[in-house]
Scaffold this active site. Structure first.
Site, PDB file in Angstrom:
ATOM      1  CB  SER A   1     -38.366  41.503  60.639  1.00 49.13           C
ATOM      2  OG  SER A   1     -38.768  40.745  61.758  1.00 49.13           O
ATOM      3  CE  LYS A  35     -22.163  21.956  47.446  1.00 44.80           C
ATOM      4  NZ  LYS A  35     -22.046  23.378  47.092  1.00 44.80           N
TER       5      LYS A  35
END
Length: 329
Positions: free
Chosen positions: A125, A177
């Protein structure tokens, strides 16, 4: 009586002298420890960094945006004494932004002097992202390479809260949100938002691998499905350039006109030069564990268990074994 009084006075004088010499000995011991700390620290004056050498920089453990490491790489970049760099990588990855920052710092070094990455057990990764910033990648036959991709993880504790009789009320300016959150199952819209963000970062990561490894887009995508490879498989897939270790890394530097007889000096993390820092530094802790008869590996195990990885936030590029037995769901 006079003799007794004289004896008491003599004993008191002797006690005062002993106290003085004990305190003086402790002072000398403390001074010696502090002197030893500074003499063996990574300061430019004592480590030989002012003479021509090959710098070794380690990137290990979980990747974060490490200011100290970024500063160290900048110092390596600007040092006229550094003729080549061995970047030792042993990492499962970490935050995508942290990997990006270190990748860019390594690329700046590579514009001025040859950089070779030497992979230990693992470069996955963000760890592989950083290794790909070098000009040449060397890995062991059994090293683990790859896991090219991005993920976003978050816990959903809504069922646990329901069992406990706890309800979290939220008032917000818009539906997306602070989504997703711990307290409610994610909506389809929130999942779609996160997926768009992941795909955008994934596209950037794939493009980076494509550029650094000279792949076509199709070749890069074929290897960027999250798979990991052994070093033997990685060289067959052109994710690395050579099998081996430090000798092979030095051999490649030699092809770039770097004298392989130069000393290899490790640029270690700079510890704060405080008295507390002296007694609680990694080296001091290792000495203490040896004195107490505790295996030195225990400190690393504790760090792993307490888990830098437990506190990764945002987009991450990290590989780890989940510990499930074969066939588990």
């Amino acid at each position: 009586m006079a003799n007794t009084a004289d004896a008491i006075i003599d004993r008191r004088r002797l006690r005062r002298k002993l106290t003085f010499w004990r305190a003086f000995t402790l002072f000398l011991l403390a001074a010696a420890l502090i002197s030893f700390y500074f003499l063996t620290s990574d300061s430019d004056g004592f480590s030989g960094k002012r003479t021509p050498h090959i710098a070794k920089v380690r990137v290990e453990g979980t990747i974060f945006e490490n200011d100290e490491l970024l500063k160290r790489l900048q110092d390596v970049e600007n040092s006229a004494a550094v003729k080549g760099v061995i970047l030792t990588v042993d990492s499962p990855g970490g935050t995508t932004a942290g990997g990006e920052a270190i990748y860019e710092a390594v690329r700046k070094v590579a514009l001025k002097k040859p950089v070779v990455a030497q992979v230990g057990t693992l470069a996955a990764s963000a760890g592989y992202m950083i290794a790909s910033a070098s000009d040449h990648i060397v890995a062991r036959q059994s090293s683990i390479i790859g896991s090219i991709g991005v993920l976003f993880q978050y816990p959903d504790i809504s069922e646990l809260l329901a069992k406990l009789g706890v309800k979290v009320e939220t008032i917000k300016s818009s539906p997306l949100k602070a989504e997703p959150n711990f307290f409610n199952p994610a909506s389809d819209e929130a999942k779609a938002m996160i997926h768009r963000m992941i795909i955008d970062s994934y596209d950037w990561f794939v493009g980076l691998v494509q550029e650094r490894r000279k792949f076509s887009r199709e070749q890069a995508l074929a290897l960027a499905d999250g798979s990991v490879f052994t070093g033997r498989q990685a060289i067959a897939n052109k994710l690395i350039d050579e099998l081996g270790g430090e000798d092979e890394a030095l051999g490649w530097l030699k092809t770039k006109e770097v004298n392989d007889k130069l000393p290899v000096i490790e640029w270690k993390p700079v510890e704060k030069s405080s008295l507390l820092g002296l007694f609680f530094s990694d080296s001091a802790v290792k000495m203490l564990t040896r004195y107490l008869g505790i295996p030195e590996e225990s400190s690393g195990m504790l760090r792993e268990l307490t888990g830098d990885r437990m506190f990764l936030d945002g987009l991450v590029s990290v590989w780890h074994v989940d510990g499930k037995p074969v066939g588990a769901q």
